[in-house]
Design an enzyme around this catalytic site. Structure first.
Site, PDB file in Angstrom:
ATOM      1  N   HIS A  28       1.045  -1.285  -0.031  1.00 22.11           N
ATOM      2  CA  HIS A  28      -0.064  -0.083   0.078  1.00 22.11           C
ATOM      3  C   HIS A  28       0.778   1.325  -0.095  1.00 22.11           C
ATOM      4  O   HIS A  28       0.543   2.134   0.661  1.00 22.11           O
ATOM      5  CB  HIS A  28      -0.890  -0.261   1.352  1.00 22.11           C
ATOM      6  CG  HIS A  28      -2.010  -1.321   1.069  1.00 22.11           C
ATOM      7  ND1 HIS A  28      -3.246  -1.065   0.623  1.00 22.11           N
ATOM      8  CD2 HIS A  28      -1.895  -2.216   1.844  1.00 22.11           C
ATOM      9  CE1 HIS A  28      -3.540  -2.106   0.579  1.00 22.11           C
ATOM     10  NE2 HIS A  28      -3.295  -3.040   1.276  1.00 22.11           N
ATOM     11  N   ASP A  46      -0.257  -5.366   5.619  1.00 19.66           N
ATOM     12  CA  ASP A  46      -1.323  -6.051   5.285  1.00 19.66           C
ATOM     13  C   ASP A  46      -1.062  -6.296   3.927  1.00 19.66           C
ATOM     14  O   ASP A  46      -0.476  -5.556   3.264  1.00 19.66           O
ATOM     15  CB  ASP A  46      -2.708  -5.697   5.647  1.00 19.66           C
ATOM     16  CG  ASP A  46      -2.853  -4.192   4.963  1.00 19.66           C
ATOM     17  OD1 ASP A  46      -1.928  -3.243   5.357  1.00 19.66           O
ATOM     18  OD2 ASP A  46      -3.732  -3.780   4.383  1.00 19.66           O
ATOM     19  N   GLU A  47      -1.460  -7.269   3.213  1.00 14.74           N
ATOM     20  CA  GLU A  47      -1.827  -7.475   1.810  1.00 14.74           C
ATOM     21  C   GLU A  47      -0.528  -7.220   1.082  1.00 14.74           C
ATOM     22  O   GLU A  47      -0.295  -6.386   0.099  1.00 14.74           O
ATOM     23  CB  GLU A  47      -2.690  -6.616   1.196  1.00 14.74           C
ATOM     24  CG  GLU A  47      -4.055  -7.042   1.893  1.00 14.74           C
ATOM     25  CD  GLU A  47      -5.442  -6.041   1.013  1.00 14.74           C
ATOM     26  OE1 GLU A  47      -6.310  -6.689   0.640  1.00 14.74           O
ATOM     27  OE2 GLU A  47      -5.189  -4.814   1.198  1.00 14.74           O
ATOM     28  N   VAL A  48       0.720  -7.715   1.525  1.00 14.34           N
ATOM     29  CA  VAL A  48       1.758  -7.605   1.069  1.00 14.34           C
ATOM     30  C   VAL A  48       2.082  -8.620  -0.148  1.00 14.34           C
ATOM     31  O   VAL A  48       2.293  -9.943   0.122  1.00 14.34           O
ATOM     32  CB  VAL A  48       3.259  -7.851   1.953  1.00 14.34           C
ATOM     33  CG1 VAL A  48       4.382  -7.391   1.179  1.00 14.34           C
ATOM     34  CG2 VAL A  48       2.881  -6.691   2.874  1.00 14.34           C
TER      35      VAL A  48
END
Lengths: 508, 508
Positions: free
Chosen positions: B249, B302-304
């Site tokens: 992100h 998150d969401e790597v």
């Protein structure tokens, strides 16, 4: 965290810059509604941190503080989202400084009324150490000038100062129509006082000037007559048109006065055969006249089902006068008009009254169009005045009606005779309350009502023939409304649409 | 018209009474969130028109004005919608008069921090000429007590005075969880400063106490570090949890520092092999530590997508250390944790960090659940602290998630060991910004976030097992939010639903 502090104000708003890049393109003129006449340049002025109001030479004493309060609101609106840095590295050596606004008002009178002079002239020169200059015939024109000036002021995020770009400015402005209305409806849902105040403030931002208050309807009778007027609306240049809709839409009246119902099982329209009906209307209008000093009162008259309730042998009056039901409808409306006239009001009635017995209406009647297009031309041809609100274009609860349709709805369609054109006193967008309440009234109104506001303010020749030509400017104004705390909805879609994918406010 | 005037305040609000009749039924206790302990009676007290704050005997000097300002806001909230009539016919001969609120605070310290004592005791006796009594250990407990007291005050439309009904009241209250959060996201859309302030004020109404500020993301980097904190939030008892989400992100970071992108065509996650990456994180956290003094900082995680960008032979570091891509993700997160710890912060990380290498995380880590249910029990079993935000129940942008689901989402599900229960520090509802902006953020948050707020504040045994038992009380609170200018949406339907047919606010 620093909400309210200079850095953080920048912090939150910096997003705007970053996510939209240089959204303003080649310095377009981002004023809404577009003034009658505008010239601008390429220079930048800084606003002094102690930007002041100067009224030297003004003939308006401002004993009621309308101008002073308006100037305070102007400063509040700027400072609500940005805080200038008094230690800014920007130096007046590099840019001229604007020390304040010099306001000259030519009339001492601040009576707000239909037709009051709303014109103003605003000039911002680009010489050093000057005052911007605002001249108006009345304080209400000056308030409009303040609103326009607020749209010339921008925050410079690097320098942390307010600045006026594109100077020098010369703006000469006045409205196309004297009646620029918005209807709200407090009968169908509870509309919180704070939201109504917000709506009035937003109306001032868009230069709308009449709040049409549909107070009472079938569902409820939330009416008390104010006894100590605070005139919140008037101090913002907004007239209030109070509506008492008779004889239909009145079922709620009988909760207090059961005898106003034709019968317990048939509760509207009001009992035309009962003298108490007209006594109550007279009492309400008598109370109205002490508070609502706009020269119009709205008597409704729409959607009267004369085949309902007004039947049966107990209608002595109908029998005596030999009136059938539709004649009784005419009798009711005309008698109500006489009562309003006796209290000094001109009358606004919904168009059914004109459609059914237009030639009988008082010549002081303003016919309020709502059903469809083509009504205004018939009304003015008959020599009566008209307000345009055709529901296919200017009813806000129809979410499928886009801002482009609101913008393009022309009140003078098919009216070419100048004398007849003058009889169209303006238009009104309507926010009926059946399906909105305090949770969504503002985004249902804005930005579509603002699109109509330009139609009603800006000279016809300056209006865009293709709404795509104003999309960027309206989007800019929509973001300005958001920045000011008005939850105006995005332009990309129908009314009250949610924003699409992440991106700049200017592009949604 | 008289917005702001006593009669008109009544006028607008009278609609509420008329259209809902006696909506309050048999005097239910309408306080939201429900306090830990409440007893009430059947007597009525009038609030004196000069209702005052009395701090006699308080040990809190209030040098920063937190209490004084809180009391002023309490009066403003009452008077925003109603104006008492000083000539009211109601006489103190008929009813006892409450002259003011006596607030005693036992601690002089007003440092706002995780775990601060938020308890209070409030009593309103029904004897004549008395003060209501509020006692708290800290000023922040007193602020909660003021919020509760504001919900005991009602406007009597006939008498035009404020009154406290159902006296005598004895309320003993404290929160179930110390962390009661709401996430806002300023990266995906511009969120106007005024709306953020409104959200903070509304959080105080519902006794939420942490604003989780997701400042930057893929789309933009609207971050400046405040340098003159105004602490708007702190004066309302709201902590600010700042998030700097790494290494995913982060695409927006490269706009300022292109070398933070692994490559120009693969721009996130941040370049794990570049020392500058960690220098920038260290710089940001150093700046954070000067402003955001909550003892947690949120490092995201998150969401790597480790298969994206972190490939290729130029990754000297990976090769040297013999790390594969997933190991590099762990390396990045743990090194970032070390940086945060060096600045004195405990760390909050999204749950993927725990799911992938939980045993390696700093013991000062609070794991922020979001993906689904069942995570908290694993986290606390591993001896780490947890914040619950399972997206299936507490993500506000999912409009199909009803307030009933928000209300029933229990953070301690399947956690019975008292020591493990203590490791669940609370929960948070999340208002992600992809599909909301200033035009709809507030009605997307409320009333659903208020339903979760009771879950987080009220003792488990006092929570309704069936949400139908609190519908009337929450509807009452929703109308109160509207009255206070917060556009909380109706309860009948999914999130942000428009009201149905005309009717009482209490029933929608």
């Amino acid at each position: 965290m620093e909400l309210g502090g200079p850095r953080c104000a920048g912090l939150v708003l910096l997003l705007l810059l970053i996510s939209c890049g240089q959204g303003r393109g080649a310095d377009p003129i981002n004023i809404w509604p577009m003034p009658k006449s505008v010239t601008s340049g390429k220079q930048t002025l800084l606003l002094s941190n102690d930007f002041v109001l100067n009224t030297q030479g003004s003939k308006y004493p401002d004993s009621s503080g309308i101008l002073k309060d308006g100037f305070s609101r102007f400063l509040q609106v700027l400072r609500a989202s940005h805080v200038a840095d008094s230690n800014s590295s920007y130096s007046s050596a590099h840019f001229p400084v604007c020390k304040g606004l010099h306001v000259v008002i030519l009339s001492p009178n601040d009576k707000l009324q239909y037709g009051v002079d709303e014109s103003y002239k605003l000039s911002v020169t680009a010489l050093g150490a000057v005052y911007a200059y605002l001249e108006a015939n009345t304080v209400y024109g000056a308030l409009h000038g303040l609103q326009t000036f607020s749209q010339l002021c921008h925050f410079n995020f690097k320098a942390r100062v307010f600045e006026v770009r594109q100077a020098p400015w010369t703006i000469i402005d006045q409205p196309r129509f004297s009646y620029r209305g918005l209807l709200i409806d407090t009968s169908r849902h509870y509309q919180p006082l704070i939201m109504i105040k917000n709506v009035i403030d937003s109306m001032a931002y868009t230069k709308l000037n009449v709040l049409h208050w549909h107070i009472v309807d079938t569902q409820s009778f939330p009416l008390e007559i104010p006894s100590y007027p605070k005139l919140y609306a008037q101090t913002r240049g907004i007239n209030v048109l109070a509506e008492i809709d008779v004889p239909g839409h009145t079922q709620s009246w009988g909760i207090g006065y059961p005898s106003l119902w034709p019968s317990t099982d048939c509760q509207q329209p009001l009992d035309v055969s009962n003298e108490l009906t007209f006594k109550v209307i007279d009492g309400i209008l008598s109370d109205f006249s002490k508070v609502f000093n706009y020269n119009f009162v709205h008597l409704g008259g729409d959607e009267v089902n004369t085949n309902l309730c007004w039947l049966g042998s107990h209608y002595e009056l109908l029998k005596k006068k030999g009136l059938n039901e539709s004649e009784a409808y005419q009798y009711f409306v005309l008698r109500s008009q006489e009562i309003a006239l006796s209290h000094g009001y001109d009358i606004v009635n919904w168009e059914e009254t004109f459609n059914n017995f237009g030639s009988k209406l008082s010549r002081k009647t303003v016919v309020h169009n709502w059903i469809g297009s083509g009504v205004a031309e018939r009304v003015v041809a008959a020599g009566l005045r008209c307000i345009v609100s055709n529901q296919d274009k200017w009813y806000l609860h129809y979410l499928d009606t886009t801002w482009q349709e609101f913008y393009m709805n022309e009140p003078l369609t098919n009216i070419t005779n100048p004398k007849q054109q003058e009889l169209v006193i303006g238009g009104e967008v309507c926010m009926w309350g059946e399906y909105i309440d305090g949770s969504d009234i503002e985004q249902t109104i804005w930005p579509r009502a603002a699109a109509a506001a330009e139609r009603l303010w800006t000279p016809y020749d300056k209006l865009a023939k293709d709404p795509r030509r104003v999309t960027g400017r309206l989007a800019h104004f929509r973001c300005l409304l958001n920045e000011r705390g008005v939850p105006a909805a995005p332009l990309n879609g129908p009314g009250r649409v949610a924003p699409e994918e992440p991106g700049s406010c200017y592009k949604q």
